[in-house]
Design a protein around this motif. Structure first.
Motif, PDB file in Angstrom:
ATOM      1  N   SER A 117       0.827  -1.212   0.000  1.00 51.58           N
ATOM      2  CA  SER A 117       0.000   0.000   0.000  1.00 51.58           C
ATOM      3  C   SER A 117       0.860   1.261   0.000  1.00 51.58           C
ATOM      4  O   SER A 117       0.561   2.242  -0.703  1.00 51.58           O
ATOM      5  CB  SER A 117      -0.934   0.001   1.211  1.00 51.58           C
ATOM      6  N   ILE A 118       1.934   1.253   0.791  1.00 53.75           N
ATOM      7  CA  ILE A 118       2.792   2.438   0.878  1.00 53.75           C
ATOM      8  C   ILE A 118       3.488   2.701  -0.448  1.00 53.75           C
ATOM      9  O   ILE A 118       3.494   3.835  -0.954  1.00 53.75           O
ATOM     10  CB  ILE A 118       3.819   2.260   2.011  1.00 53.75           C
ATOM     11  N   VAL A 119       4.076   1.675  -1.031  1.00 49.34           N
ATOM     12  CA  VAL A 119       4.815   1.854  -2.285  1.00 49.34           C
ATOM     13  C   VAL A 119       3.893   2.353  -3.391  1.00 49.34           C
ATOM     14  O   VAL A 119       4.205   3.315  -4.113  1.00 49.34           O
ATOM     15  CB  VAL A 119       5.491   0.529  -2.690  1.00 49.34           C
ATOM     16  N   SER A 120       2.731   1.732  -3.531  1.00 51.01           N
ATOM     17  CA  SER A 120       1.817   2.122  -4.601  1.00 51.01           C
ATOM     18  C   SER A 120       1.275   3.524  -4.376  1.00 51.01           C
ATOM     19  O   SER A 120       1.124   4.297  -5.326  1.00 51.01           O
ATOM     20  CB  SER A 120       0.663   1.117  -4.692  1.00 51.01           C
ATOM     21  N   SER A 121       0.994   3.862  -3.124  1.00 52.38           N
ATOM     22  CA  SER A 121       0.462   5.194  -2.831  1.00 52.38           C
ATOM     23  C   SER A 121       1.508   6.272  -3.099  1.00 52.38           C
ATOM     24  O   SER A 121       1.194   7.324  -3.667  1.00 52.38           O
ATOM     25  CB  SER A 121      -0.012   5.269  -1.383  1.00 52.38           C
ATOM     26  N   ILE A 122       2.752   6.036  -2.683  1.00 51.71           N
ATOM     27  CA  ILE A 122       3.809   7.018  -2.939  1.00 51.71           C
ATOM     28  C   ILE A 122       3.971   7.245  -4.436  1.00 51.71           C
ATOM     29  O   ILE A 122       4.039   8.389  -4.909  1.00 51.71           O
ATOM     30  CB  ILE A 122       5.134   6.557  -2.308  1.00 51.71           C
ATOM     31  N   SER A 123       4.012   6.158  -5.203  1.00 47.24           N
ATOM     32  CA  SER A 123       4.167   6.282  -6.652  1.00 47.24           C
ATOM     33  C   SER A 123       3.012   7.060  -7.269  1.00 47.24           C
ATOM     34  O   SER A 123       3.212   7.973  -8.078  1.00 47.24           O
ATOM     35  CB  SER A 123       4.263   4.887  -7.284  1.00 47.24           C
ATOM     36  N   ALA A 124       1.787   6.714  -6.856  1.00 47.66           N
ATOM     37  CA  ALA A 124       0.606   7.375  -7.424  1.00 47.66           C
ATOM     38  C   ALA A 124       0.553   8.849  -7.048  1.00 47.66           C
ATOM     39  O   ALA A 124       0.214   9.709  -7.873  1.00 47.66           O
ATOM     40  CB  ALA A 124      -0.662   6.660  -6.962  1.00 47.66           C
ATOM     41  N   GLU A 125       0.885   9.165  -5.792  1.00 44.92           N
ATOM     42  CA  GLU A 125       0.800  10.555  -5.351  1.00 44.92           C
ATOM     43  C   GLU A 125       1.850  11.419  -6.037  1.00 44.92           C
ATOM     44  O   GLU A 125       1.567  12.559  -6.435  1.00 44.92           O
ATOM     45  CB  GLU A 125       0.967  10.636  -3.831  1.00 44.92           C
ATOM     46  N   ILE A 126       3.059  10.898  -6.195  1.00 44.38           N
ATOM     47  CA  ILE A 126       4.092  11.673  -6.890  1.00 44.38           C
ATOM     48  C   ILE A 126       3.681  11.891  -8.346  1.00 44.38           C
ATOM     49  O   ILE A 126       3.815  13.001  -8.885  1.00 44.38           O
ATOM     50  CB  ILE A 126       5.456  10.964  -6.798  1.00 44.38           C
ATOM     51  N   GLU A 127       3.152  10.858  -8.976  1.00 39.25           N
ATOM     52  CA  GLU A 127       2.726  11.011 -10.366  1.00 39.25           C
ATOM     53  C   GLU A 127       1.634  12.068 -10.487  1.00 39.25           C
ATOM     54  O   GLU A 127       1.635  12.881 -11.410  1.00 39.25           O
ATOM     55  CB  GLU A 127       2.221   9.681 -10.925  1.00 39.25           C
ATOM     56  N   THR A 128       0.687  12.069  -9.546  1.00 36.15           N
ATOM     57  CA  THR A 128      -0.385  13.065  -9.584  1.00 36.15           C
ATOM     58  C   THR A 128       0.156  14.484  -9.431  1.00 36.15           C
ATOM     59  O   THR A 128      -0.226  15.393 -10.178  1.00 36.15           O
ATOM     60  CB  THR A 128      -1.411  12.780  -8.472  1.00 36.15           C
ATOM     61  N   VAL A 129       1.052  14.683  -8.460  1.00 35.80           N
ATOM     62  CA  VAL A 129       1.636  16.008  -8.251  1.00 35.80           C
ATOM     63  C   VAL A 129       2.403  16.454  -9.493  1.00 35.80           C
ATOM     64  O   VAL A 129       2.278  17.607  -9.945  1.00 35.80           O
ATOM     65  CB  VAL A 129       2.561  16.007  -7.020  1.00 35.80           C
ATOM     66  N   GLU A 130       3.188  15.547 -10.074  1.00 37.01           N
ATOM     67  CA  GLU A 130       3.992  15.906 -11.241  1.00 37.01           C
ATOM     68  C   GLU A 130       3.108  16.191 -12.458  1.00 37.01           C
ATOM     69  O   GLU A 130       3.396  17.108 -13.242  1.00 37.01           O
ATOM     70  CB  GLU A 130       4.986  14.780 -11.558  1.00 37.01           C
TER      71      GLU A 130
END
Length: 665
Positions: free
Chosen positions: A391-404
């Protein structure tokens, strides 16, 4: 309210103070009372009495009695005859601060909104709020949990203060005294932030104070060397500033921004490629105080999994652990390492419970991008940590992609670098219309012109051609060939990138190479078990002519890894088609309805819903979807639906049966 002044104010930055109509409210001398007030004021929700006792009292004779005494004194200070501020319900305690002015909460809300969105007056107002450290001068003896919380909060507000000052410096005229004051304060707050030093040097140069700048440079060099940090980028920045001045060209604001962004001491992490987002995962802290146990192992696992995604640069384990050994705060570590994001967290093991808290911070703005707390029963501690890690890995990846993605949308198209052009392409790609898909293709092409070695940009380009083929927005054979070609380029650039194998697996499916498609998609998830789109693509292929039960499992896992994915409609739709093949028509209808309810669901998803509802006997609902499809595609028929997919003969017969029931045959 009297004028514009709130009746009740609470100052937490600097020595704690309560004011009513601007007049200080007397409090007992108790440090525990002040600590309790601050903790409750900043708590996002009600707190249990047991937690408060554990936090503030080291097993006194009567911790709950002392807590009751503190709460009674808080009521005397905060409550009025017509308004209760101290709320106790059962075992829970909270403060109602609605309508109150709380400096720390105002700053927290501004940071959540984004420091970069504030105007000059708002920034100046925030800067004035910082009268010192949070709870300046307050220390508790024998309260390690509170001390840990206080240190973390002070770190957070230091980072917010630095972000406000950085934004003010970029917005105000460089020559004014106010700007210099902000620069001095920024450097004082973040002494190892190369951007702060570069901005100060540029400001001094603009004012003609070259001697002062040279003195500051020498002082900064001694400071960096004392910590073993690389000073070369800052020295190079000063040379550029000095050369520009010699040519009678003062650095314009955008050039100053570029200089400051390029200066970030690398420590032992090596240079970070500026065209890609970068992340440091600081060691998770075991709240028991133990080192080298579960928390360290968990951190190593998170770093490894994120690196396997190959979405962005991830700082190596040795670098972050070395900084943690020096007791460097996560935000400061992020600035020293020159990364865009830093993640950190805690692990707490209680009887019958394992609690993992994590947050992701954008270093430059000190904004918390994402935070979550996971609480599980540790029946199998390693399985539980594995699940939380997913959950942590996928959430970090998704959140960074959204911000970028969102950041790229705010920039002028001709100013984008390769990384930004790629994320601008993703923004358009996930709209799933023909026009937006063409825009996405344009930006992926742009990214590849700027960086021909960008594997994920090739994968994105392959996706746009895949959509053209799948949605019949172009000649299917021609677009399939282009999707295959782009996927091949992605593999040539980076054979270890899961997105490259994902793109190839989808392209092979278009070509009718079922076994080859599955082999590539399985390779993608082998390379990165947290790659949600790989699991979804496996579900997609299996749902039509492979193993429907495997398709359901892959669909569920992809949604567990990425519950808010832009392709969520596809994950749900694949599960719906799998239930049809298993003869479970009512289940198929329910999953198809969930897919069709997604805001970016396209016509093919509506067609899945129409066919699944028809097979479930829910004909009125099915006809409603059929009518919606024909408003866009008047001649849509079962042959169009069947031709889109690669169903086995039994599945094709079932879907044709559904089409006949609602007049789509």
């Amino acid at each position: 309210m009297e004028g514009d002044r709130p009746i009740l104010s609470l100052r937490l930055l600097g020595p704690l103070e309560i004011l009513r109509d601007g007049v200080p409210v007397a409090l007992p001398a108790s440090r525990k009372l002040r600590a309790l007030l601050a903790y409750l004021a900043l708590a996002p929700h009600a707190v249990g009495r047991a937690r408060l006792c554990e936090l503030l009292w080291d097993v006194p004779n009567d911790p709950r009695g002392e807590l009751r005494w503190c709460l009674s004194k808080l009521r005397a200070a905060l409550d009025t005859p017509d308004r209760r501020r101290v709320i106790t319900q059962g075992d829970m305690v909270a403060l109602d601060l609605d309508g109150c002015r709380v400096d720390a909460l105002q700053i927290g809300r501004a940071a959540a909104q984004g420091i970069g969105t504030l105007d000059i007056d708002q920034l100046k107002g925030l800067a004035k709020q910082f009268d010192g450290d949070l709870l300046d001068g307050l220390e508790l003896e024998r309260s390690p949990l509170f001390d840990s919380w206080l240190v973390a909060q002070r770190r957070r507000f230091h980072a917010h203060h630095a972000a406000v000052l950085e934004r003010l410096v970029a917005s105000l005229p460089a020559e004014c005294d106010e700007t210099v004051g902000h620069l001095d304060r920024w450097v004082e707050l973040a002494p190892f932030d190369g951007r702060a030093h570069a901005a100060l040097l540029a400001g001094l140069a603009r004012r003609g104070e070259i001697g002062a700048a040279e003195q500051h440079l020498a002082s900064a060099e001694r400071l960096f060397q004392s910590e073993g940090l690389d000073f070369a980028p800052l020295r190079q920045a000063w040379r550029a500033i000095r050369d520009q001045r010699a040519a009678h060209q003062a650095p314009p604001p955008d050039r100053l921004s570029t200089l400051s962004q390029s200066v970030a001491p690398s420590g032992d992490a090596g240079p970070v490629e500026p065209s890609h987002a970068s992340l440091a995962v600081m060691p998770f802290v075991d709240e028991s105080g133990a080192r080298g146990g579960l928390a360290d192992g968990f951190t190593h696992d998170i770093i490894t999994r994120l690196a396997k995604l190959r979405d962005f640069f991830v700082i190596a384990r040795g670098s972050v652990f070395a900084l943690a050994e020096q007791a460097i705060a996560p935000e400061e570590a992020g600035r020293r390492l020159g990364v865009d994001y830093v993640a950190n967290g805690t692990v707490r093991s209680l009887t019958g419970r394992l609690i993992v808290s994590v947050e992701l911070v954008e270093v430059r703005t000190a904004r918390i991008v994402w935070a979550e707390t996971f609480e599980r029963r540790p029946d199998d501690i390693f399985a539980v940590l594995d699940d939380i890690g997913d959950s942590i890995v996928s959430s970090i990846s998704a959140e960074i992609e959204t911000v970028e993605r969102n950041r790229a949308m705010l920039k002028a198209p001709n100013s984008l670098n390769a990384w930004e052009a790629y994320h601008r392409g993703l923004w358009h790609m996930y709209r799933f219309t023909q026009a937006e898909n063409e825009q996405a293709r344009h930006f992926f092409d742009r990214a590849l012109q700027l960086d021909p070695t960008f594997a994920r940009a090739y994968a994105g380009l392959s996706f746009t051609h895949w959509q053209n083929a799948f949605q019949r927005w172009g000649d299917r054979d021609h677009e399939s060939a282009l999707a295959y070609e782009s996927a091949g380029h992605s593999l040539l650039v980076d054979d270890h990138n899961p997105a490259a194998h994902w793109a190839m697996g989808r392209a092979l499916w278009l070509r009718g190479e079922h076994d080859g498609s599955l082999a590539e998609l399985e390779r993608a998830v082998d390379l990165s078990p947290n790659f949600a789109l790989g699991h979804y693509a496996l579900s997609f292929v299996h749902s039509q002519s492979g193993d429907p039960r495997a398709a359901i499992s892959s669909s569920d896992h992809s949604r567990h890894l990425s519950p808010f994915d832009p392709l969520l409609f596809g994950m749900l739709g694949s599960r719906a088609m799998s239930h049809v093949r298993l003869g479970q028509f009512e289940e198929a209808a329910e999953w198809a309805l969930k897919a069709a309810a997604r805001p970016n669901a396209h016509t093919i998803i509506l067609a899945i819903a129409a066919h699944c509802l028809a097979l479930a006997g829910r004909l009125d609902e099915a006809r409603g979807f059929a009518a919606a499809i024909r408003r866009t595609l008047p001649d849509y028929r079962a042959d169009d639906f069947i031709g889109t997919f690669r169903f086995d003969p039994d599945a094709e017969a079932l879907f044709r049966q559904g089409a006949r029931r609602i007049g789509l045959s």
